[in-house]
Design a protein around this motif. Structure first.
Motif, PDB file in Angstrom:
ATOM      1  N   TYR A  18       0.819  -1.212   0.000  1.00  0.00           N
ATOM      2  CA  TYR A  18       0.000   0.000   0.000  1.00  0.00           C
ATOM      3  C   TYR A  18       0.856   1.268   0.000  1.00  0.00           C
ATOM      4  O   TYR A  18       0.532   2.237  -0.690  1.00  0.00           O
ATOM      5  CB  TYR A  18      -0.940  -0.026   1.216  1.00  0.00           C
ATOM      6  CG  TYR A  18      -1.731  -1.301   1.266  1.00  0.00           C
ATOM      7  CD1 TYR A  18      -2.786  -1.522   0.379  1.00  0.00           C
ATOM      8  CD2 TYR A  18      -1.398  -2.334   2.138  1.00  0.00           C
ATOM      9  CE1 TYR A  18      -3.492  -2.708   0.390  1.00  0.00           C
ATOM     10  CE2 TYR A  18      -2.102  -3.527   2.154  1.00  0.00           C
ATOM     11  CZ  TYR A  18      -3.147  -3.705   1.272  1.00  0.00           C
ATOM     12  OH  TYR A  18      -3.833  -4.899   1.268  1.00  0.00           O
ATOM     13  N   TRP A  60      -2.237   6.396   1.357  1.00  0.00           N
ATOM     14  CA  TRP A  60      -1.372   5.234   1.553  1.00  0.00           C
ATOM     15  C   TRP A  60       0.090   5.559   1.309  1.00  0.00           C
ATOM     16  O   TRP A  60       0.957   5.079   2.027  1.00  0.00           O
ATOM     17  CB  TRP A  60      -1.796   4.087   0.625  1.00  0.00           C
ATOM     18  CG  TRP A  60      -3.157   3.542   0.898  1.00  0.00           C
ATOM     19  CD1 TRP A  60      -3.979   3.856   1.953  1.00  0.00           C
ATOM     20  CD2 TRP A  60      -3.875   2.593   0.106  1.00  0.00           C
ATOM     21  NE1 TRP A  60      -5.150   3.162   1.866  1.00  0.00           N
ATOM     22  CE2 TRP A  60      -5.127   2.379   0.752  1.00  0.00           C
ATOM     23  CE3 TRP A  60      -3.597   1.901  -1.072  1.00  0.00           C
ATOM     24  CZ2 TRP A  60      -6.078   1.492   0.238  1.00  0.00           C
ATOM     25  CZ3 TRP A  60      -4.537   1.026  -1.580  1.00  0.00           C
ATOM     26  CH2 TRP A  60      -5.765   0.821  -0.931  1.00  0.00           C
ATOM     27  N   THR A 118       2.379   4.924   6.667  1.00  0.00           N
ATOM     28  CA  THR A 118       1.772   3.623   6.374  1.00  0.00           C
ATOM     29  C   THR A 118       2.640   2.441   6.793  1.00  0.00           C
ATOM     30  O   THR A 118       2.189   1.550   7.521  1.00  0.00           O
ATOM     31  CB  THR A 118       1.445   3.528   4.877  1.00  0.00           C
ATOM     32  OG1 THR A 118       0.510   4.567   4.544  1.00  0.00           O
ATOM     33  CG2 THR A 118       0.811   2.181   4.551  1.00  0.00           C
TER      34      THR A 118
END
Length: 304
Positions: free
Chosen positions: A127, A136, A141
């Motif tokens: 992601y 993302w 992340t």
């Protein structure tokens, strides 16, 4: 992907805790505890990995994903996951046959723990590497995925430990720190994406910004397509604030409170099991929001 990222976080997170604690000789010498914990960890991980195939158009072709490990984080995740199982199984077998004090047992435990972290890191990069999705592709992340996995493993670990040995305050404090760190990471992530500017606008994407306000004359499609199904969750975004509060309370604050209750000696087994169940429910909400709040740059052509 919802079940993949949640269940594998619990499974590999638990494996990280068991492996590192065993490598440091901090696990009591119970014959059955480590093999049982490894089975639980691999069970959660296998369930998540199997669930991920349901997202594919042709699940029978899932094996092909392993061939693209040079360029695909999805392929690397699959390879890393499969590479985690041998040292984990050998770690459990070595604990059973040779005992916790053997150097080979500790090395295998450390190897299983490291491979668990590597697999979660590969999942995160699936992601984090997607540049068209600003929610993302950012600095939060990848580390957040690792933090949530360690926290997930911590609540599972305290539940198993409390049922087997009773809950020591040191382990409870470690799990509590993980819960607070995970909550802080989630709040920082939400603050970041709320303040982050869109990657592009319709005007900049079309090169017509100099002409003033730009809007489409017609929709690109008149029926729902893949982009709208996967990146157009209008209802979820409308209720995002409420869902965020639910995720925070269920996933982090309630488990933290229950771990404190268990550490004080109040029904520790029931409290820690309930903490693990609430963490699972809360992280499912959190992960659903992670996907639902994501906006692909192409949605600008749909007025999103």
């Amino acid at each position: 992907m919802l079940l993949l990222t949640t269940l594998t976080g619990f499974g590999f997170g638990l494996l990280v805790w068991v492996g590192f604690l065993a490598a440091l000789a901090l696990v009591p010498p119970s014959l059955f505890f480590v093999p049982m914990a490894v089975v639980v960890a691999l069970g959660f991980s296998a369930a998540g990995l199997m669930a991920s195939t349901l997202h594919l158009g042709h699940p029978e072709r899932a094996w092909r994903a392993f061939s693209q490990w040079r360029s695909s984080w999805l392929s690397r995740e699959g390879v890393a996951a499969m590479a985690t199982y041998p040292p984990a199984v050998l770690f459990a077998a070595s604990w059973w046959w040779f005992g916790p004090d053997m150097i080979v047992t500790r090395i295998l435990g450390l190897a299983a723990a490291v491979m668990g972290l590597v697999t979660v890191g590969c999942t995160a990069m699936i992601y984090a590497s997607l540049k068209p999705i600003r929610q993302w592709h950012n600095r939060h992340t990848a580390p957040d995925y690792l933090i949530y996995a360690v926290f997930s493993g911590a609540v599972l670990m305290v539940a198993l430990w409390a049922a087997w040995f009773g809950l020591p305050w040191e382990l409870a404090v470690g799990a509590l720190i993980c819960a607070l760190a995970a909550a802080g990471a989630k709040l920082a992530y939400w603050r970041f994406i709320d303040r982050q500017k869109p990657l592009v606008t319709l005007a900049s994407a079309t090169g017509l910004a100099a002409l003033g306000n730009v809007r489409p004359l017609d929709r690109p499609h008149f029926t729902e397509n893949y982009i709208l199904r996967e990146m157009g969750f209008q209802t979820a975004r409308k209720h995002a604030a409420k869902l965020r509060h639910i995720a925070l309370v269920l996933a982090f604050f309630c488990p933290a409170l229950l771990i404190v209750v268990a550490a004080l000696g109040t029904v520790p087994v029931i409290a820690t099991i309930l903490a693990a169940l609430l963490a699972l429910a809360g992280l499912l909400v959190e992960r659903w929001l992670f996907f639902a709040e994501a906006t692909h740059v192409s949605t600008i052509y749909y007025g999103r």
